[in-house]
Structure formats: structure tokens, C-alpha cells
Design a protein around this motif. Structure first.
Motif, short mmCIF file in Angstrom:
data_model
loop_
_atom_site.label_atom_id
_atom_site.label_comp_id
_atom_site.label_asym_id
_atom_site.label_seq_id
_atom_site.Cartn_x
_atom_site.Cartn_y
_atom_site.Cartn_z
N ASN A 141 0.82 -1.22 0.00
CA ASN A 141 0.00 0.00 0.00
C ASN A 141 0.85 1.26 0.00
O ASN A 141 0.36 2.34 0.30
CB ASN A 141 -0.92 0.01 1.21
CG ASN A 141 -1.93 -1.13 1.18
OD1 ASN A 141 -2.45 -1.47 0.12
ND2 ASN A 141 -2.18 -1.74 2.33
N GLY A 142 2.15 1.12 -0.32
CA GLY A 142 3.04 2.27 -0.34
C GLY A 142 3.94 2.32 0.88
O GLY A 142 4.03 1.37 1.66
N MET A 143 4.64 3.44 1.05
CA MET A 143 5.55 3.61 2.17
C MET A 143 4.76 3.72 3.48
O MET A 143 3.72 4.38 3.53
CB MET A 143 6.41 4.84 1.99
CG MET A 143 7.37 4.75 0.82
SD MET A 143 8.59 3.41 0.99
CE MET A 143 9.54 4.00 2.39
N ARG A 144 5.29 3.05 4.53
CA ARG A 144 4.64 3.11 5.83
C ARG A 144 5.69 3.38 6.89
O ARG A 144 6.77 2.80 6.87
CB ARG A 144 3.93 1.79 6.13
CG ARG A 144 3.20 1.79 7.46
CD ARG A 144 2.31 0.59 7.61
NE ARG A 144 1.55 0.62 8.86
CZ ARG A 144 0.64 -0.27 9.20
NH1 ARG A 144 0.37 -1.29 8.40
NH2 ARG A 144 -0.02 -0.17 10.35
N SER A 145 5.37 4.27 7.82
CA SER A 145 6.26 4.59 8.93
C SER A 145 5.75 3.92 10.20
O SER A 145 4.55 3.86 10.45
CB SER A 145 6.31 6.11 9.15
OG SER A 145 6.81 6.76 7.99
N PHE A 146 6.70 3.41 11.00
CA PHE A 146 6.32 2.81 12.28
C PHE A 146 7.52 2.80 13.22
O PHE A 146 8.66 3.05 12.81
CB PHE A 146 5.77 1.39 12.08
CG PHE A 146 6.69 0.47 11.34
CD1 PHE A 146 7.57 -0.37 12.01
CD2 PHE A 146 6.67 0.43 9.95
CE1 PHE A 146 8.42 -1.21 11.32
CE2 PHE A 146 7.51 -0.43 9.25
CZ PHE A 146 8.39 -1.24 9.95
N ASP A 147 7.26 2.52 14.48
CA ASP A 147 8.27 2.55 15.53
C ASP A 147 8.94 1.18 15.63
O ASP A 147 8.30 0.20 15.99
CB ASP A 147 7.63 2.94 16.86
CG ASP A 147 8.62 2.98 18.01
OD1 ASP A 147 9.84 3.01 17.74
OD2 ASP A 147 8.18 2.99 19.17
N ALA A 148 10.24 1.13 15.32
CA ALA A 148 10.99 -0.13 15.42
C ALA A 148 11.44 -0.40 16.85
O ALA A 148 11.72 -1.54 17.20
CB ALA A 148 12.20 -0.11 14.50
N ARG A 149 11.51 0.62 17.68
CA ARG A 149 12.02 0.46 19.05
C ARG A 149 11.06 -0.31 19.94
O ARG A 149 11.49 -1.13 20.77
CB ARG A 149 12.30 1.84 19.68
CG ARG A 149 12.71 1.80 21.16
CD ARG A 149 14.03 1.10 21.33
NE ARG A 149 14.39 0.94 22.72
CZ ARG A 149 14.05 -0.10 23.47
NH1 ARG A 149 13.30 -1.07 22.95
NH2 ARG A 149 14.44 -0.19 24.71
#
Length: 270
Positions: free
Chosen positions: A146-154
Motif C-alpha cells: 500500500n506504499g511507504m509506511r512509517s512505524f516505531d521499530a524500538r
């Protein structure tokens, strides 16, 4: 219907096989080993095989799990040996147990990963880990369908540490001995909680680059060492097949006692 749960590996060059490649190889092994498989209903029946949380293509693994359904009972260890002999080297069937409990997928809540960073010193890796763990959040981006997605890896990382090369579980044979490698090589060991969206080892590497500018000159070699139920207090990952083993052992130990209880009183030898 008997259900058998299996643990298998992806080692060496076979780490680059896709999940679909493994499925094809495993179904061929089922036919070669003449396993009495149960099949789905419908116009195109398929063998009843349930895969749980397969590792991404390109990563090695010592702990992949699946479950098969049989129409006739088989000894799990005999079946394991027959299937392993029918699989390519590197895709190894290493454990088997009869399913006596439900919810195998629910017991896969975390993974232990090992990341091999060639060209990175242990000191560089340790400093990057310190920066990553000290951060409240580590935003990374990944391209999805669905395209680029941002999320918290920590948030998903329970533990992470740089360990000596000698402690590497996935190092090539003979490389983790007394002779130092030809170039710097750092080993990261991390426990990652399974979340939605899933945080993968390459996401953690992106996070290390973001917070500490850690950028290995060659792609990291990634191996899953274990997956199972996360013990929140200790941070350890437990064997997901252990409840089935315990149930099998409990059944085998109570069966003689139950049989003895059915012997009519006074039927013993005079």
C-alpha cells in the motif's frame, strides 16, 4: 485424525528460498515419504499443512514451525526422519511432536534473531545498540503493497546486545574459534516481540542507521535462532512445542495407572 507439529530450519544457501519454494519442497517430501495426509475438501484438494509465522526470504532460521494432519497415526520421530531424508540439505526437519494442545500460532509471540555485520567492529556495534535502546521511539519506513509506511521499530525490541563472534550460533563452521576473522565482524543478538505491523530485522538495522549512523558495508546475514512464547519477566523465548511434549508424557505416564485401576478386585494370582 492425528496432528503432528514439526520444527524445520533454513540454513546456508537455502535461506534464500521463498516460503512458496519451501512449500513445494515439503509437499514433494510428503509424497516421497508416503505420509498418509489428510486433504482439504473442494474441487482442488490440498494436503492439510498449517504454516506458522514463516521467516522472510533471505533470512536463515533454526526455528520454523508447521503442523500437518494425518488420516492414520504415525510415530512422530519416525515420520521426522523420513521427511528429513526427503528434503534438500539446508531445509532440515529437526523436531516433531504429536499435537496435544491448541493454539500453536498463539505461542509464537517473539523471536530471537542473530545479525552478522561484516565490516563492523564490536565497539561500533555496542555504541549503536546503546543509542538504539536509549531512544524512546525509532521511526523507520518500509515499502508495503500500500506504499511507504512509517512505524516505531524500538517498541518491538525487548533486548539487544553485541556479543563476541565466538558466541555466534550461526557462524560458518570453524569461524567462531580462536583465529580472528580476516575483517571486523560484529554479532548482534536481539529479542523482538511479534507485533502488527511486524518489525523485521532489517527494520531494526534501519533504526540503528537512523539513531547511530551504523551502516554495514555489506548486507547483514540474519538468522532466527528461536521463536516462541515471550516470558515478559525474564525476556526469554520458550519452546512452543514444550506443552505438547508435556501432554504426551503425561498421557504415557497416566495410561498404565488408568489401566491398572480397571482390573477387577481379586483377579490377581493366588
Amino acid at each position: 485424525m492425528q496432528r503432528i507439529r514439526l520444527r524445520y530450519t533454513k540454513r546456508g544457501r537455502l535461506r534464500f528460498t521463498s516460503h512458496r519454494d519451501f512449500q513445494r519442497a515439503f509437499e514433494r517430501a510428503l509424497r516421497r515419504a508416503e505420509v498418509p495426509m489428510a486433504y482439504s475438501a473442494g474441487f482442488t484438494p490440498h494436503p492439510k499443512v498449517s504454516y506458522a509465522n514463516a521467516a522472510p526470504t533471505g533470512t536463515g532460521s533454526e526455528a520454523e514451525y508447521l503442523e500437518i494432519a494425518l488420516t492414520a497415526p504415525r510415530d512422530p520421530q519416525t515420520l521426522r526422519g523420513l521427511l528429513d531424508a526427503s528434503m534438500p540439505d539446508g531445509l532440515d526437519i529437526v523436531d516433531a511432536v504429536e499435537a496435544r494442545t491448541s493454539g500453536l500460532a498463539d505461542r509464537l509471540t517473539a523471536s530471537i534473531w542473530e545479525l552478522r555485520l561484516n565490516g563492523v567492529t564490536g565497539e561500533q556495534a555496542a555504541k549503536a545498540v546503546e543509542s538504539f535502546l536509549a531512544a524512546g521511539t525509532v521511526e523507520v519506513q518500509r515499502r508495503t503493497k500500500n506504499g511507504m509506511r512509517s512505524f516505531d521499530a524500538r517498541e518491538a525490541v525487548v533486548e539487544m546486545a553485541a556479543v563476541p563472534l565466538a558466541e555466534s550460533v550461526a557462524a560458518p563452521q570453524g569461524e567462531a574459534g580462536d583465529r580472528p576473522p580476516a575483517e571486523p565482524c560484529a554479532i548482534l543478538r536481539l529479542v523482538v516481540r511479534h507485533m502488527t505491523p511486524a518489525v523485521r530485522p532489517d527494520d531494526v538495522l534501519s533504526g540503528l542507521h537512523a539513531v547511530a549512523d551504523l551502516a554495514p558495508p555489506v548486507p547483514a546475514a540474519v538468522t532466527r535462532l528461536a521463536q516462541g512464547l515471550l516470558d515478559e519477566e525474564s525476556g526469554t523465548v520458550t519452546d512452543p512445542l514444550a506443552p505438547d511434549r508435556e501432554a504426551v508424557q503425561a498421557g504415557s505416564t497416566t495410561a498404565p495407572a488408568a489401566a491398572a485401576a480397571k482390573v477387577p478386585e481379586g483377579s490377581g494370582s493366588a
